[in-house]
Design an enzyme around this catalytic site. Structure first.
Site, short mmCIF file in Angstrom:
data_model
loop_
_atom_site.label_atom_id
_atom_site.label_comp_id
_atom_site.label_asym_id
_atom_site.label_seq_id
_atom_site.Cartn_x
_atom_site.Cartn_y
_atom_site.Cartn_z
CB ILE A 1 3.69 8.58 -7.96
CG1 ILE A 1 4.36 7.31 -8.64
CG2 ILE A 1 2.33 7.96 -8.20
CD1 ILE A 1 4.24 5.95 -7.41
CG ASN B 1 -9.48 1.27 -1.44
OD1 ASN B 1 -10.68 0.67 -1.83
ND2 ASN B 1 -9.88 2.13 -1.25
N GLY C 1 -5.71 9.92 -1.41
CA GLY C 1 -3.81 10.34 -1.32
C GLY C 1 -3.20 9.90 -2.81
CB VAL C 2 -0.32 8.58 -4.33
CG1 VAL C 2 -0.71 6.91 -3.49
CG2 VAL C 2 0.39 8.47 -4.90
CG ASP C 3 -6.42 4.76 -5.24
OD1 ASP C 3 -6.45 3.99 -6.19
OD2 ASP C 3 -7.09 4.29 -4.22
CB THR D 1 4.06 6.39 5.12
OG1 THR D 1 4.14 6.56 3.75
CG2 THR D 1 4.28 4.70 5.20
N GLY D 2 0.25 6.73 4.11
CA GLY D 2 -0.28 8.27 4.49
C GLY D 2 -1.36 8.00 5.36
CE1 TYR E 1 -6.11 2.29 3.88
CE2 TYR E 1 -4.54 0.20 3.19
CZ TYR E 1 -5.63 1.31 3.19
OH TYR E 1 -6.75 0.67 2.61
N1 AR6 Z 1 2.57 10.97 -5.82
C1 AR6 Z 1 3.47 10.37 -4.69
N2 AR6 Z 1 3.47 10.15 -3.68
C2 AR6 Z 1 2.49 10.83 -3.25
C3 AR6 Z 1 1.27 11.32 -3.80
C4 AR6 Z 1 1.42 11.89 -5.49
N3 AR6 Z 1 0.56 12.29 -6.34
N4 AR6 Z 1 0.43 11.78 -3.51
C5 AR6 Z 1 0.32 10.91 -1.88
N5 AR6 Z 1 1.52 10.59 -1.65
P1 AR6 Z 1 -1.44 7.60 0.74
P2 AR6 Z 1 -1.65 4.85 2.25
C6 AR6 Z 1 2.18 9.74 -1.01
O1 AR6 Z 1 -2.40 8.07 2.16
O2 AR6 Z 1 -1.55 4.75 3.56
C7 AR6 Z 1 -6.49 5.54 -0.51
O3 AR6 Z 1 -7.32 6.38 -0.08
C8 AR6 Z 1 1.67 10.36 0.15
O4 AR6 Z 1 2.22 11.60 0.68
O5 AR6 Z 1 -2.02 8.03 -0.47
O6 AR6 Z 1 -1.03 3.21 1.11
C9 AR6 Z 1 -6.13 4.78 -0.41
O7 AR6 Z 1 -7.47 4.46 -1.42
C10 AR6 Z 1 2.07 9.10 1.52
O8 AR6 Z 1 3.31 9.64 1.59
O9 AR6 Z 1 -1.70 5.56 0.97
C11 AR6 Z 1 -6.44 4.11 0.35
O10 AR6 Z 1 -7.88 3.98 0.84
C12 AR6 Z 1 2.31 7.91 0.34
O11 AR6 Z 1 1.29 8.33 -1.22
C13 AR6 Z 1 -5.69 4.26 1.54
O12 AR6 Z 1 -5.40 5.78 0.65
C14 AR6 Z 1 1.06 7.28 1.08
O13 AR6 Z 1 0.01 7.56 1.07
C15 AR6 Z 1 -4.45 3.89 1.02
O14 AR6 Z 1 -2.99 4.38 2.14
#
Ligand code: AR6
Length: 185
Positions: A17, A30, A38-40, A131-132, A134
């Site tokens: 993304i 968060n 993760g994505v954040d 879905t990561g 969380y």
């Molecule tokens: N592009 C697209 N999707 C991605 C990318 C990317 N570059 N990187 C990871 N994903 P998560 P959550 C996917 O854990 O579950 C953070 O620490 C990943 O594979 O990023 O909402 C925040 O600070 C998964 O499918 O977000 C919060 O504390 C999806 O993005 C917490 O994680 C979401 O995974 C939020 O958890």
């Protein structure tokens, strides 16, 4: 996969993304808005440190020092990202309570889309919120996300929504959810 809904488009793709050139990308943040994994983490890394500075200001000035609540959304600039804006939302942490998690996830999608519209943004990319880290099961979250986005597009003239999934497995879950939804429209 790409479909048209009420003059809007919805596209599912596999990708990173942070490389998306839609006007806005959504961050699965968060409540601290200070970045994370993760994505954040990827979004903050690609945007550069100006992003966290703007987030700090939002926490202090708009949120009176409080955390951004689950399901709410705020907007910042995109800085070094190709996207001009980042919409930060907080998805629910999966706790096994299907109904309450679903309501909060719907809010996260809806409030992000509403905020985009209020800012006259016409294209936005979402990751698979919650879905990561969380732990929301992707088979369930994908159905909730697809329903929320399609309901919004059926009721608004928006533009383009992209779901940028990070794996083949996630893409498959969202594609299954979309096909199922379309067969029931
Ligand atoms: N592009 C697209 N999707 C991605 C990318 C990317 N570059 N990187 C990871 N994903 P998560 P959550 C996917 O854990 O579950 C953070 O620490 C990943 O594979 O990023 O909402 C925040 O600070 C998964 O499918 O977000 C919060 O504390 C999806 O993005 C917490 O994680 C979401 O995974 C939020 O958890």
């Amino acid at each position: 996969m790409k479909i048209e809904i009420n003059g809007n488009s919805l596209e599912l793709m596999i990708g990173d993304i942070t490389k998306q050139s839609t006007e806005a990308i959504v961050n699965a943040a968060n409540g601290t808005l200070m970045g994370g994994g993760g994505v954040d983490g990827a979004i903050h890394q690609a945007a550069g440190s100006d992003l966290v500075e703007e987030c700090k200001k939002i926490r202090e000035e708009d949120l009176d020092g409080n955390y951004l609540r689950t399901g709410k959304a705020v907007i910042t600039k995109g800085y070094n990202l190709p996207a001009k804006f980042v919409i930060h939302t907080v998805g629910p942490v999966w706790d096994g309570n299907k109904q309450s998690a679903k309501e909060r996830l719907v809010h996260a999608y809806n409030n992000s889309l509403k905020l985009a519209m209020e800012n006259r943004i016409t294209s936005v990319s979402f990751p698979s919120i919650s879905t990561g880290v969380y732990r929301y099961p992707v088979q369930l979250a994908s159905v909730v996300a697809i329903n929320a986005i399609i309901d919004f597009l059926q009721n608004n003239t928006f533009g383009k929504v992209v779901l940028t999934l990070f794996s083949e497995k996630d893409y498959q879950a969202y594609e299954d959810a979309l096909k199922k939804k379309l067969s029931n429209l």
